[in-house]
Structures are given as structure tokens and as C-alpha cells.
Design a protein around this motif. Sequence first.
Motif, PDB file in Angstrom:
ATOM      1  N   ASP A  27     -11.323 -30.327   2.305  1.00 11.38           N
ATOM      2  CA  ASP A  27     -12.725 -30.144   1.507  1.00 11.38           C
ATOM      3  C   ASP A  27     -13.070 -31.196   0.652  1.00 11.38           C
ATOM      4  O   ASP A  27     -12.128 -31.896   0.180  1.00 11.38           O
ATOM      5  N   LEU A  28     -14.365 -31.238   0.288  1.00 12.20           N
ATOM      6  CA  LEU A  28     -14.853 -32.392  -0.498  1.00 12.20           C
ATOM      7  C   LEU A  28     -15.686 -31.579  -1.708  1.00 12.20           C
ATOM      8  O   LEU A  28     -16.387 -30.936  -1.265  1.00 12.20           O
ATOM      9  N   THR A  29     -15.064 -31.735  -2.752  1.00 15.98           N
ATOM     10  CA  THR A  29     -16.052 -31.325  -4.119  1.00 15.98           C
ATOM     11  C   THR A  29     -16.236 -32.400  -4.993  1.00 15.98           C
ATOM     12  O   THR A  29     -15.290 -33.186  -5.649  1.00 15.98           O
ATOM     13  N   ILE A  30     -17.594 -32.342  -5.369  1.00 15.58           N
ATOM     14  CA  ILE A  30     -18.098 -33.343  -6.770  1.00 15.58           C
ATOM     15  C   ILE A  30     -18.212 -32.434  -7.801  1.00 15.58           C
ATOM     16  O   ILE A  30     -18.562 -31.378  -7.992  1.00 15.58           O
ATOM     17  N   LEU A  31     -17.267 -32.909  -8.683  1.00 13.16           N
ATOM     18  CA  LEU A  31     -17.221 -32.198 -10.237  1.00 13.16           C
ATOM     19  C   LEU A  31     -17.512 -33.131 -11.331  1.00 13.16           C
ATOM     20  O   LEU A  31     -16.892 -34.448 -11.210  1.00 13.16           O
ATOM     21  N   ILE A  32     -18.484 -32.995 -12.035  1.00 19.96           N
ATOM     22  CA  ILE A  32     -18.845 -33.693 -13.340  1.00 19.96           C
ATOM     23  C   ILE A  32     -19.577 -33.057 -14.341  1.00 19.96           C
ATOM     24  O   ILE A  32     -20.312 -32.105 -14.067  1.00 19.96           O
ATOM     25  N   HIS A  33     -19.116 -33.189 -15.684  1.00 21.18           N
ATOM     26  CA  HIS A  33     -19.847 -32.627 -16.660  1.00 21.18           C
ATOM     27  C   HIS A  33     -21.247 -33.107 -16.678  1.00 21.18           C
ATOM     28  O   HIS A  33     -21.613 -34.121 -17.088  1.00 21.18           O
ATOM     29  N   ASN A  34     -22.123 -32.572 -16.421  1.00 20.51           N
ATOM     30  CA  ASN A  34     -23.493 -32.809 -16.053  1.00 20.51           C
ATOM     31  C   ASN A  34     -24.545 -32.109 -17.356  1.00 20.51           C
ATOM     32  O   ASN A  34     -24.677 -30.886 -17.372  1.00 20.51           O
ATOM     33  N   ASP A  35     -24.850 -32.923 -18.053  1.00 19.63           N
ATOM     34  CA  ASP A  35     -25.369 -32.277 -19.542  1.00 19.63           C
ATOM     35  C   ASP A  35     -27.046 -32.656 -19.243  1.00 19.63           C
ATOM     36  O   ASP A  35     -27.898 -32.513 -20.181  1.00 19.63           O
ATOM     37  N   ASP A 582     -35.717 -30.157 -26.657  1.00 22.44           N
ATOM     38  CA  ASP A 582     -36.055 -29.991 -25.207  1.00 22.44           C
ATOM     39  C   ASP A 582     -34.818 -30.130 -24.197  1.00 22.44           C
ATOM     40  O   ASP A 582     -34.887 -29.611 -23.298  1.00 22.44           O
ATOM     41  N   LEU A 583     -33.820 -30.793 -24.594  1.00 18.29           N
ATOM     42  CA  LEU A 583     -32.492 -30.893 -23.829  1.00 18.29           C
ATOM     43  C   LEU A 583     -31.804 -29.703 -23.660  1.00 18.29           C
ATOM     44  O   LEU A 583     -31.508 -29.035 -22.795  1.00 18.29           O
ATOM     45  N   PRO A 584     -31.694 -29.237 -24.910  1.00 18.74           N
ATOM     46  CA  PRO A 584     -30.733 -27.923 -24.777  1.00 18.74           C
ATOM     47  C   PRO A 584     -31.740 -26.654 -24.629  1.00 18.74           C
ATOM     48  O   PRO A 584     -30.973 -25.792 -23.714  1.00 18.74           O
ATOM     49  N   PHE A 585     -32.905 -26.865 -24.532  1.00 20.80           N
ATOM     50  CA  PHE A 585     -33.754 -25.710 -23.836  1.00 20.80           C
ATOM     51  C   PHE A 585     -33.822 -25.812 -22.063  1.00 20.80           C
ATOM     52  O   PHE A 585     -33.554 -24.852 -21.621  1.00 20.80           O
ATOM     53  N   ALA A 611     -15.582 -22.836 -19.848  1.00 18.10           N
ATOM     54  CA  ALA A 611     -14.879 -23.719 -19.058  1.00 18.10           C
ATOM     55  C   ALA A 611     -15.682 -24.928 -18.952  1.00 18.10           C
ATOM     56  O   ALA A 611     -15.072 -26.116 -18.703  1.00 18.10           O
ATOM     57  N   ARG A 612     -16.942 -24.958 -18.626  1.00 18.20           N
ATOM     58  CA  ARG A 612     -17.764 -26.213 -18.316  1.00 18.20           C
ATOM     59  C   ARG A 612     -18.234 -26.992 -19.650  1.00 18.20           C
ATOM     60  O   ARG A 612     -18.872 -27.922 -19.399  1.00 18.20           O
ATOM     61  N   GLY A 613     -18.044 -26.380 -20.773  1.00 20.47           N
ATOM     62  CA  GLY A 613     -18.332 -27.118 -21.791  1.00 20.47           C
ATOM     63  C   GLY A 613     -19.983 -26.990 -22.329  1.00 20.47           C
ATOM     64  O   GLY A 613     -20.327 -27.970 -22.991  1.00 20.47           O
ATOM     65  N   TYR A 614     -20.642 -26.017 -21.693  1.00 13.84           N
ATOM     66  CA  TYR A 614     -22.030 -25.626 -21.957  1.00 13.84           C
ATOM     67  C   TYR A 614     -22.178 -25.307 -23.505  1.00 13.84           C
ATOM     68  O   TYR A 614     -22.676 -24.005 -23.479  1.00 13.84           O
ATOM     69  N   THR A 615     -22.034 -26.087 -24.439  1.00 15.90           N
ATOM     70  CA  THR A 615     -21.893 -25.450 -25.693  1.00 15.90           C
ATOM     71  C   THR A 615     -23.431 -25.035 -26.210  1.00 15.90           C
ATOM     72  O   THR A 615     -23.617 -24.088 -27.041  1.00 15.90           O
ATOM     73  N   ASN A 616     -24.301 -25.815 -25.871  1.00 15.95           N
ATOM     74  CA  ASN A 616     -25.743 -25.503 -26.125  1.00 15.95           C
ATOM     75  C   ASN A 616     -26.110 -24.079 -25.686  1.00 15.95           C
ATOM     76  O   ASN A 616     -26.942 -23.372 -26.513  1.00 15.95           O
TER      77      ASN A 616
END
Length: 666
Positions: A27-35, A582-585, A611-616
Motif C-alpha cells: 500500500d502507499l499512503t501520503i501523510l503530511i501535516h496540511n495546514d 481567513d486561514l483558521p476559518f 491527533a492531526r494537530g488541528y488546533t484552530n
Amino acid sequence: MASLLFQLLAVLATAAAAVSPASLDSDLTILIHNDLQESSSPYANSGFILLDEQTWNDANSACKALGEELWETGNIQANLDYLLYERKYAPWQRFWIGGSSPSTIDAEGHVRSGHRDECLPVLCTQTAPYSNGTQQDNSTTWQIMVNSNNELLTGFRDRLSFRFLGIRYAQQPERFTYSTPYTGDGGKASALDYGPICVQGTPPSGSENCLFLNIWTPYLPRGKKTAKKDLKAVMFWIHGGALTGGESSDPTFDGANQASRSDVVVVTINYRLGSLGFLALDDGETNGNYGLADQITALEWVQKNIQDFGGDPDRVMIFGQSAGAGSVRALMASSKAIGKYSSAIMQSNLGGLAYGTTYSQYYTIPQEVAVAGNAILNATNCTDVACLRKLSAMTIASVPTVARFVVVDGTYITTNDLRLNGTGPAAHIPLMLGTMRDDGAAFISYPTANETFPEFLNISGLPESVASTSLFPVPNGPNRTLDVFNATARAGTDGIFRCVDEATAYAGVVNDIFPITYFYEFNRSYQLLGYSPNFPVCEAPPTAGYPNGNPNAEYFKCHSGELYYEFGNVKRIGLPFRDANDLPFEQFVVDTWASFARTNNPNPDWRYLQARGYTNTMKEIERVGKWDPVTKSDQILRRLQWPSEHAKFGEEQQCDALGLPLDYYI
């Protein structure tokens, strides 16, 4: 034809160099912290490609086959935390990483040596470049192949996802006949670039050979025996454009950010438009709804093949905006479509009065012939469909009268609306729907200096009788034409959007049609480039300190103003963030839409966000609280702004005055 030949030659020239999950036996999985800040993000280099268990030597070889190396540096803890959240691995699980000797990192971030003969999952670097609204690098280095639908498809990856573009889901059908799902011939096909758009525009352009779809996915399984728990929810997008324009290749709808940030598979489709997609004649043969049938054909293709791209065919959410929302509504009324999707979002669905009527109330074929069919025959000097088939597509598309109507054809659509009282087909699925606060401001013109409020209501197709009430007061500002526009836009928003959509939610709940329903109103917008009706009323006004517009000031929150936000593409399109919100919204909206796709609940799971660090998004949910569904006794909505808030359904008296009461569909 030249474009398709070019794609074929490109595949033949490069396919030998491309790898696949099958060739890597992984399997192939791309994981990135995408803000959602694209290449300017402090997490731009936080990505990796995850491979299945193998020895250290094989891990090195597999990464090199991808044009990568074993991962060595960068902040990837959020990605590791997400793997723990998914329960794919235990906290003590180790992964191969780079170094001068065999090295590992565990899911909690501890690095230690390993033995080269151990079989461990692998972390490869992920250095594919970012793509954006105008360019993408689909060169050999980044290409990837997937065996699906009896053909070997060559796509590619960018920093955020695997991209498979221009996949044929149906052969070009004979004009004014219905499409059927395409199956490959066992050969190779390019999915490196978008397919042609469907015929549209003035003067018209495009192709009748346009039935293609696009897929963005963070996950490619090695085979069809993938565990159900590993498959991702699918977000199946139907573009708007009045059923006369639009295309799946619009960069507004690029699915990479949504797929990456939300761990979902995104699909966008073309479908036939205008008279070529919706003409019906009273001849017993030309029954219309060809474009709607294309949408169903694409859904059938997805049901059959999306698992090859990591998608779960049992979790396909259809969603669309404007005429795309009207399409979602029609699919929910179609016994041919019901069962091919599991949930839906309708964004700014039109109905009720004026221009919006036919998107929720369907003509019979004789009615459509009277409104459009006869005029098209007369303009082309034709008397039957055989004559129309001999004309060029551009000739038909150039006729000023356009057949753009869903009709009661007796097969795809059998009732004149979505029956919300149990008397006809209706999908019993979770539903989310809502409007822009000022949707109607895009569907009226701008008054002249001398036009009164009653006159302008009449010109706009709205009942001038409401002018004599106090329900739509004309503001007493310094600009009289703007004041008249303001009151008329409110009446248009209610009469073309809000009243019918609130009545849909209410009837669906009262009559137990939808198991759960959520309603929203967007009160923050970012108007699309190239679509700003009655400019500049839909634009956030520039003010001191806000040279790109102050979204906190008062302005019209117009039709389509949510689209950049929901796909997470403000930065990808090349637009600035106008203020600090604009970004957090945008992050909050992306997380909300995808949560509904994954779980039928727009409230994201707290542990997932953590887990994903989506603090906003975590902070906003902590502040605003849970978004509750509509109930028989409590019609609540979420007002999407920053900060968000909850409110009751609005404009009940106004809807009554317009003849569109809350119980309109009861």
C-alpha cells in the motif's frame, strides 16, 4: 482527438518508469501535516510516504523506485500520532528511516537502531512538488500506476496527494442518448491531465467526448483485498453552472487539500450541459436528463472502481453547489441513483420563485418543449431529433434558447419534485444543506436611479406585493439604488434559496425522510475570481489595514462565496489571506465538510483533531460547541463565520409572505 493521442503517447513513453502499489507489493499512503498554507507552510516538509512491512534493503529499494529515499529529518510527529489514532499500529511499532546504518523510529518518535533483516513498515521521503491553480508537475519522476477498470492508469503525485486526472467513465454516447459506464480494453491509459470540458459557452467550446472524472487520494492499496477499515470516505463533487457551464477541472475544485487534510478520496466529474445534456422533445424518444444520467453513470463507475484508489464504495457522499446542489436534489429523487451514495450536501440549492423555480420543481416533457424544445427546433430548421444529430454540437450550443431543465422523463425522474411526504422516491440518507447569507444578490440585476422597490421586485421576478409590508424594509442610506438593491437581494435570497431549503430540511425531519439533517448559513465569504455579480457588492471592502478587503466589514455574502473555503484552496488559487481569521476559518470549514463525509456528522471527532494537530478547529469547536441537527421542535442552524454561532431558522414571516412557508413540503 489530438489531445487524446498526446496523452496516449505520453503514457507509452513513460509507463515503463512508473511504479505501482502492485510492483512495490505495498500500500502507499501520503501523510503530511496540511495546514492549507501550501508551500509557505512551516509544515511544508512534514510529509512522508508510508509503505508496508519489508526488510531494510527492500525498504531502500522501494523508496528509490519512487524517486525518494528513506526519511531522515523533519517534524512528523502529527503524522505518527494519526497512525496511532487510526489504530493501524501500536505505540511501540517501529518504522524504517534513513541513516548510515539501519535505523528506526517508533510511533512515539523514539529513534533507535534496527536489524536489516527485520520486516518493518517504511517511511520514505515525500519531495514531490506542490501543484497550484495553474501548474502541476506530472513528469516521470512522480508518476504512479493503478490497475483499475481493466486498464492500467498512469497518474502522478504532488506534495499532498495522488492525482488521477481525466479518467474516462463513459464513452461518448450518441447525441441525445444515455451514457453507460466504460470498461477498459486491458491496455494503458493516461490519467496525467484533465479531459476535455463539455460543450458550453458563448461562443461555444469544448467537446461532446467529455465524460471524464478526476480523483485525488492520499492512499493507494496494493490490491482488491484491502481491509474495509482502511478504505476512505469518498467526496463526490458535482459542479454548478446553471446546468449550462462548468467543468471538473476548475482549479476551485482541486481536491488535493481536502483529500490530504481530511484523509478522504475526492472525485469531480464532467457531465453533459445545456441543450446537449438536457433537451427533451415530445417524440417518445428524446426524453432529456442526459446530463443527470451522466452523473449516475459516474456514480456507477465509482461504485465499481473507487476501491482501487483507496475509496470506500459504501461511504460515497454526493455534494454540489448551485446547479450542482440542484443535481444532488434530483439524484435524491431518482430511483436510478438512490443506493449509489450514502449521504449528501446541498449548497445553495435553488427553488421557489423567479429563476430558481425549475431547479427544485421539474417540468413535464410537454412543458419543457413549450419553453425550450420548440424554439431550438425552429432555430435549427429541424423538425426532429434525427435532424439535430446531423448538426454540429456548436450549432446546437449556439442557439440562444437553452434546454437546461431536469424533466419528468419517467425513468430517471418520475415525480415533479423531491417528494418529502413519502409519496415518491426520496433517498433516506443523512443530509446537510444551507445557503450563503445573501445568495440572491447574484440573481438580480442592479437597479437604475429611478426604479422604486416595487418596480425592481417586479423586474427581478419577485412579488411586488411584499413591498407594501414591513417585512423587507428598504434601508434609509445615502445611496438610494443600493438601498433598493439591498431589500430586493434579501427578498431574492429568501424567495430563491432560503425558504425552500429551510422547508426541505423541516419536511425531511418531520416526515422522517432523512435520518439526520444539519443546516447552515455562510456569513463569511471569499468571492470567486471571475465571478463577482453586481461588482463590487460581493467583495469585502478594502479598509485601512485591510488592503485586500476587510471580511469583518459589512458586505454581501454572495453565491459561490464558500467554495474556496470548503476545498481549502484560497492559497492554492493564489489569493491572499485577507486577515488573521481567513486561514483558521478555512481550516474549520474543510474539517467540517469532511467530517460529515466520514461520519455523517459535521462535528469532527475530538481525538481525530488532536491527533492531526488541528488546533484552530479544536479551539473553535470548544468555543462554539456542538452543532446540533434540525429536529421537529427545534430548527437550529450553524452560522458559519468567525467566530461561528448557532441560531434559529430565519425569515419565517418573510417566507410566509412569499408563499414559501416552513411547511411548504409537508
